[in-house]
Design an enzyme around this catalytic site. Sequence first.
Site, PDB file in Angstrom:
ATOM      1  N   ASP A 187       2.232   4.088   4.086  1.00 22.15           N
ATOM      2  CA  ASP A 187       2.490   3.805   2.699  1.00 22.15           C
ATOM      3  C   ASP A 187       2.292   4.696   1.660  1.00 22.15           C
ATOM      4  O   ASP A 187       2.722   4.806   0.507  1.00 22.15           O
ATOM      5  CB  ASP A 187       2.129   2.464   2.063  1.00 22.15           C
ATOM      6  CG  ASP A 187       2.628   1.063   2.756  1.00 22.15           C
ATOM      7  OD1 ASP A 187       3.824   1.244   2.892  1.00 22.15           O
ATOM      8  OD2 ASP A 187       1.872   0.129   2.783  1.00 22.15           O
ATOM      9  N   GLU A 221       1.124  -4.087   7.945  1.00 19.87           N
ATOM     10  CA  GLU A 221       1.875  -4.911   6.988  1.00 19.87           C
ATOM     11  C   GLU A 221       3.263  -5.111   7.564  1.00 19.87           C
ATOM     12  O   GLU A 221       4.050  -4.344   8.276  1.00 19.87           O
ATOM     13  CB  GLU A 221       1.929  -4.422   5.725  1.00 19.87           C
ATOM     14  CG  GLU A 221       2.271  -5.609   4.544  1.00 19.87           C
ATOM     15  CD  GLU A 221       1.969  -5.161   3.109  1.00 19.87           C
ATOM     16  OE1 GLU A 221       1.627  -4.070   2.803  1.00 19.87           O
ATOM     17  OE2 GLU A 221       2.069  -5.982   2.310  1.00 19.87           O
ATOM     18  N   ASP A 277       6.076  -5.450   6.503  1.00 19.33           N
ATOM     19  CA  ASP A 277       7.647  -4.471   6.416  1.00 19.33           C
ATOM     20  C   ASP A 277       7.513  -3.254   7.441  1.00 19.33           C
ATOM     21  O   ASP A 277       8.695  -2.788   7.350  1.00 19.33           O
ATOM     22  CB  ASP A 277       7.485  -3.905   4.801  1.00 19.33           C
ATOM     23  CG  ASP A 277       6.365  -3.542   4.257  1.00 19.33           C
ATOM     24  OD1 ASP A 277       5.173  -3.745   4.855  1.00 19.33           O
ATOM     25  OD2 ASP A 277       6.318  -2.583   3.425  1.00 19.33           O
ATOM     26  N   HIS A 320       0.449   1.254  10.531  1.00 23.03           N
ATOM     27  CA  HIS A 320       0.100  -0.051   9.402  1.00 23.03           C
ATOM     28  C   HIS A 320       0.704  -1.268   9.771  1.00 23.03           C
ATOM     29  O   HIS A 320       1.695  -1.395  10.158  1.00 23.03           O
ATOM     30  CB  HIS A 320       0.775   0.451   8.120  1.00 23.03           C
ATOM     31  CG  HIS A 320       0.427  -0.389   6.722  1.00 23.03           C
ATOM     32  ND1 HIS A 320      -0.643  -1.179   6.823  1.00 23.03           N
ATOM     33  CD2 HIS A 320       1.163  -0.562   5.820  1.00 23.03           C
ATOM     34  CE1 HIS A 320      -0.516  -2.081   5.606  1.00 23.03           C
ATOM     35  NE2 HIS A 320       0.543  -1.570   4.965  1.00 23.03           N
ATOM     36  N   HIS A 322       7.071  -8.821  -2.817  1.00 23.93           N
ATOM     37  CA  HIS A 322       5.827  -9.470  -2.960  1.00 23.93           C
ATOM     38  C   HIS A 322       5.154  -9.330  -4.690  1.00 23.93           C
ATOM     39  O   HIS A 322       4.304  -9.118  -4.746  1.00 23.93           O
ATOM     40  CB  HIS A 322       4.685  -9.560  -1.986  1.00 23.93           C
ATOM     41  CG  HIS A 322       4.138  -8.115  -1.807  1.00 23.93           C
ATOM     42  ND1 HIS A 322       3.629  -7.260  -2.716  1.00 23.93           N
ATOM     43  CD2 HIS A 322       3.966  -7.489  -0.591  1.00 23.93           C
ATOM     44  CE1 HIS A 322       3.193  -6.054  -2.211  1.00 23.93           C
ATOM     45  NE2 HIS A 322       3.134  -6.355  -0.882  1.00 23.93           N
ATOM     46  N   TYR A 331       4.925   3.028  -7.642  1.00 19.29           N
ATOM     47  CA  TYR A 331       4.336   2.579  -6.258  1.00 19.29           C
ATOM     48  C   TYR A 331       2.868   2.697  -6.519  1.00 19.29           C
ATOM     49  O   TYR A 331       2.055   1.952  -6.074  1.00 19.29           O
ATOM     50  CB  TYR A 331       4.910   3.459  -5.033  1.00 19.29           C
ATOM     51  CG  TYR A 331       4.591   2.712  -3.929  1.00 19.29           C
ATOM     52  CD1 TYR A 331       5.541   1.910  -3.300  1.00 19.29           C
ATOM     53  CD2 TYR A 331       3.542   3.036  -3.114  1.00 19.29           C
ATOM     54  CE1 TYR A 331       5.126   1.487  -2.236  1.00 19.29           C
ATOM     55  CE2 TYR A 331       3.232   2.675  -1.893  1.00 19.29           C
ATOM     56  CZ  TYR A 331       3.913   1.773  -1.351  1.00 19.29           C
ATOM     57  OH  TYR A 331       3.708   1.245  -0.299  1.00 19.29           O
ATOM     58  N   HIS A 364      -3.281   1.436   2.626  1.00 13.68           N
ATOM     59  CA  HIS A 364      -4.090   0.342   1.517  1.00 13.68           C
ATOM     60  C   HIS A 364      -4.362  -0.897   2.294  1.00 13.68           C
ATOM     61  O   HIS A 364      -4.952  -1.774   1.466  1.00 13.68           O
ATOM     62  CB  HIS A 364      -3.006  -0.017   0.383  1.00 13.68           C
ATOM     63  CG  HIS A 364      -1.627  -0.607   0.783  1.00 13.68           C
ATOM     64  ND1 HIS A 364      -1.693  -1.984   0.320  1.00 13.68           N
ATOM     65  CD2 HIS A 364      -0.718  -0.379   1.748  1.00 13.68           C
ATOM     66  CE1 HIS A 364      -0.457  -2.495   0.812  1.00 13.68           C
ATOM     67  NE2 HIS A 364      -0.072  -1.673   1.530  1.00 13.68           N
TER      68      HIS A 364
HETATM   69 FE1  FEO Z   1       1.667  -1.924   3.010  1.00 11.84          FE
HETATM   70 FE2  FEO Z   1       5.075  -0.951   2.995  1.00 11.84          FE
HETATM   71  O1  FEO Z   1       3.372  -1.810   3.442  1.00 11.84           O
END
Ligand code: FEO
Length: 394
Positions: free
Chosen positions: A164, A80, A82, A78, A24, A191, A145
């Site tokens: 993450d 998200e 991924d 999390h 992204h 990162y 995050h």
């Molecule tokens: Fe916030 Fe690796 O996804």
Amino acid sequence: MKALKIAEGIYDVGATDWNVRDFHGYSTENGSTYNAFLIIDEKVTLIDTVKVDFLDQLMAKISSVIDPAKIDYIVSNHTEMDHSGALPRLLHRIGKDIPVFCSKMGHKNLASHFGQKINYRPVADGEELCLGKRTLKFIETRMIHWPDSMFSYLVEDKILFSSDGFGQHYAGPERFDDEIGEAIMPYAKKYFANILWLYAPLIKGVLNKVRELNLPIEMICPDHGVLWRQNPAKIVEAYTRWCDLQPQPDKALVIYDTMWHSTEAMAEAIVAGLAAEGVSAKPMHLRTCHRSDVVTEAFDAKALVIGSPTLNNGLFPTVADFLTYLKGLKPKNKLAASFGSFGWSGEAAKLVEDELKTMGLHLSEDPLKIQYVPNREGLEKCFEFGRRIARAMR
Ligand code: FEO
């Protein structure tokens, strides 16, 4: 494909994405991994899943240890995608109603992604889950995050599954910090700079919270990159330092794009002026350097000098892109200045300045503009501009 045993009864069953080069908008020149972990206990537990495209890899690795139908619990640290993207298909393939433990915000966010039909089990901060011989303790880490983020700590094995946090976008033959050594740190820094910079004050709070819990940590298992088993304190110390947002006092970055090399010539003369005053400075061309690499360098620079030629009365598109990206990361404690060449209207340098002001950065100079091509006198102005910025950095 085989799972990797990381401790007695605990396996890394995640996926390696060797080919991802754009995560992204973040350049992942060495790919990435989507780590997931399987704990074999009376209650067989999977911590996190993978990107949906990697479900087969996840299933194959789980199957190398145990029949996936024997999974009793899933923990989603999390939302998200991924880490959660494969969740609905995984549940469908296993074909049974497995409870999915997540934070309260995780429940809300997972339901927004995948609907209400999953057996969500929201947990409170500090809540514990007995797996048999082992205990998982959940630690809410909001905004590290996403609002749903949490860590899971395996009490008896002293392993922190940190989602993450402490991750790196890196795919390689190495799976542990001791196998790669210092070479992993630039990936960890990139990162932090690109994903976590804006949350640094909150991360500081979470680090303090974890310290106060006094949890012995023998291994940190993030959801991306290598696992920290030899020296988990090293990455915690790096995060503690990065969260302070203290720039290197003698580092400046000159970030620019150029149409006919005029803004480029200005950038290089400004760099020379900064260097003449003892500042470590380098130019970064926004069509040569990816925005995420520029941000990694900008993260600990004391001064950001940003240049754009004027195109159609506005900013050059890559500069507008970079400013938007940088603004979102909420940079602080930096000096800034703007410059640029122009043909007849010359708005760009002022537009860059406006954006830098919006970010709350301290502007030590008025924008420096040069029409068409800088001559010797123009380059001298740029050199002096660089020297004055260097002096303002002291
Ligand atoms: Fe916030 Fe690796 O996804």
